[in-house]
Design an enzyme around this catalytic site. Structure first.
Site, PDB file in Angstrom:
ATOM      1  CG  HIS A 227      -2.181   0.790   1.044  1.00  0.00           C
ATOM      2  ND1 HIS A 227      -2.201   2.034   0.443  1.00  0.00           N
ATOM      3  CD2 HIS A 227      -3.466   0.532   1.380  1.00  0.00           C
ATOM      4  CE1 HIS A 227      -3.448   2.502   0.428  1.00  0.00           C
ATOM      5  NE2 HIS A 227      -4.225   1.605   0.980  1.00  0.00           N
ATOM      6  CB  SER A 228       4.245   2.085   1.241  1.00  0.00           C
ATOM      7  OG  SER A 228       4.978   1.028   0.630  1.00  0.00           O
TER       8      SER A 228
END
Length: 510
Positions: free
Chosen positions: A168-169
């Site tokens: 998700h980063s």
């Protein structure tokens, strides 16, 4: 699940359902490449361990050379994060940063070897089991944190299936879906990019233009700002109370504590497609937004499941809270995706109450959601949460920021998100896309609800605790039934209004 590898091996997740062949890429050299610091939001999401899963049903069998070439020429060139790794160097302050590296696309393409008997018996469940197993399979953080999985056999909705899994980063759901759209073509006209839906209107009171020369309008304008400040202050106080002590009452939707971190529990991803026209019809009848309708449908579906599953015959409402990520990019940014795909995570959040209740009239769920969301639109909660998260990470460290973020999530019951996709059918890397679904794992909630619009349909994807909800398909049935009931109630409202108007006109004429 035994994970055989070429040139290495990885530990297989506990109790795996299907054999999978996974390739572990060798660590890439990172010298002489450009660097970029990670944003505070990206650092926080990397620390809490959130991953995005994008399911794509393809309209034809997988042609790996063609898809591979598309990934290399489209995705890698448009999205720098797909060619970068996360590096932390103590000599440079110990803050993680993105470092570009050489990427071998073959290392990120996985074609699992599945049980032929399981595929022949139930192809849909085979795909479901495989995608669920990914939530227990780690990713090699020495390489760019994304991978494509190809399941080349037909299911009830598609000829083959592609699954994109990424950290998700790297980006939020909006940036990833925008990347896929910018890298695809319209199926109807391959010479052009897919059409975008029109940008949403800002409906809050402070966005309305009024002639300030009029005393009445001026007072209304001042009052709208007073309400904005009051609601913002109230929301901040409620979030602080949530961090300190306030939590939702325990229900069947509360994540069970089995002595492990909730983030390490296996997630099961199930999905179903509904008509976007039905949602738009309800929106028009109720004079609200699509988000309002979806929040109302979610409340109705979970209420149906709760009262049937628990056997609770109480009629009082149970107030729970949902965590809603909100895209903070300008509303015009989606219209300029042709030339630029924004990287990273630009999201705020709101904590919105929703009710488990039995209403006599199905439209009450939408009416209640409309009131709650209108109240949230008259607040700066989205901006405050985004700025607070970034400041906490910047000045107090990633551990403090990640702890408080996880604390807010654990105090809520569900995570709810809605992402706008292309307005027409698309062809990605030479393959027509029959459907798109998106979800995440790593979150502490036992139930996560993601909506994604695609053409004339809307796909709902549930990420549920695999052990806690063995009957998760029943929840999808409740969503289908709720949309049907609310849609029929809206149609009856239109019919009754037409009859009333006809009688009124005849009475006046008489």
């Amino acid at each position: 699940m035994d994970a055989a590898t070429s040139g290495g091996s990885v530990a297989s997740p506990p109790n795996p359902p299907l054999p999978v062949r996974v390739r572990v890429p060798a660590p890439a050299e990172t010298t002489e490449w450009t660097e970029e610091p990670m944003s505070p939001t990206g650092r926080m999401l990397a620390d809490v361990g959130f991953y995005i899963v994008v399911l794509m049903g393809l309209g034809e069998p997988v042609n790996l050379p063609v898809f591979r070439a598309g990934i290399e020429t489209e995705l890698l060139t448009r999205f720098p994060r797909f060619g970068s790794i996360q590096v932390t160097d103590e000599s440079k302050g110990g803050k993680p940063r993105w470092v570009q590296t050489a990427v071998n696309v073959d290392d990120h393409i996985i074609v699992p070897t599945l049980n032929p008997a399981a595929v022949a018996s139930d192809a849909d469940k085979t795909v479901e089991d495989y995608v669920s197993s990914l939530s227990m399979l780690p990713m090699d953080r020495r390489c760019p944190l994304w991978e494509f999985h190809f399941l080349d056999f037909p299911t009830s909705e598609a000829t083959s299936t592609a699954v994109l899994r990424l950290d998700h980063s790297i980006g939020d759901a909006m940036s990833i879906i925008t990347l896929l759209m910018a890298s695809s073509r319209s199926t109807a006209d391959p010479a052009r990019l897919p059409a975008m839906p029109p940008p949403p209107r800002r409906t809050g009171a402070i966005y309305q233009r009024r002639p300030l020369s009029s005393p009445g309008y001026c007072l209304v304008w001042i009052w709208s700002y007073f309400v904005l400040m009051w609601n913002t202050l109230l929301d901040v106080v409620l979030i602080v109370a949530m961090i300190l002590f306030s939590s939702d009452p325990r229900t069947i939707f509360t994540c069970e504590d089995d002595g492990r971190h909730n983030e390490t529990r296996r997630k099961r991803f199930v999905h179903r497609t509904f008509s976007l026209d039905d949602v738009k019809f309800i929106k028009t009848v109720m004079n609200c937004t699509i988000n309002d309708v979806l929040v109302g449908v979610t409340s109705a579906a979970l209420s149906q499941y709760y009262f049937r599953k628990s056997g609770d015959i109480r009629t009082e409402r149970i107030c729970l809270r949902s965590f809603l990520p909100v895209n903070t990019r300008p509303i015009s940014s989606r219209q300029t995706y042709v030339t630029k795909v924004e990287t990273g995570n630009r999201v705020g959040s709101i904590v919105c109450p929703f009710y488990i209740a039995l209403h006599d009239h199905p439209l009450e769920y939408v009416r209640e959601a409309k009131m709650l969301m209108r109240r949230k639109k008259s607040s700066l909660e989205v901006m405050i949460t985004q700025m607070a998260g970034e400041l906490l990470v910047k000045y107090f460290g990633i551990k403090i920021g990640a702890f408080l973020f996880r604390r807010i999530l654990t105090q809520t019951t569900i995570l709810l998100s809605n992402v706008v996709g292309p307005a027409e059918q698309i062809t990605l890397c030479g393959h027509p896309v029959a459907f798109i679904g998106i979800s995440i794992y790593g979150q502490p909630q036992a139930v996560t609800v993601h909506y994604l619009t695609y053409g004339s349909s809307i796909k709902i994807t549930l990420a549920v605790d695999d052990k806690q909800f063995p009957d998760c398909h029943k929840i999808l049935d409740d969503f289908a039934e709720s949309i049907k009931l609310i849609r029929n109630a809206a149609a009856r409202k239109i019919s009754n209004s037409s009859v009333h108007d006809c009688v009124t006109r005849n009475w006046i004429r008489w």
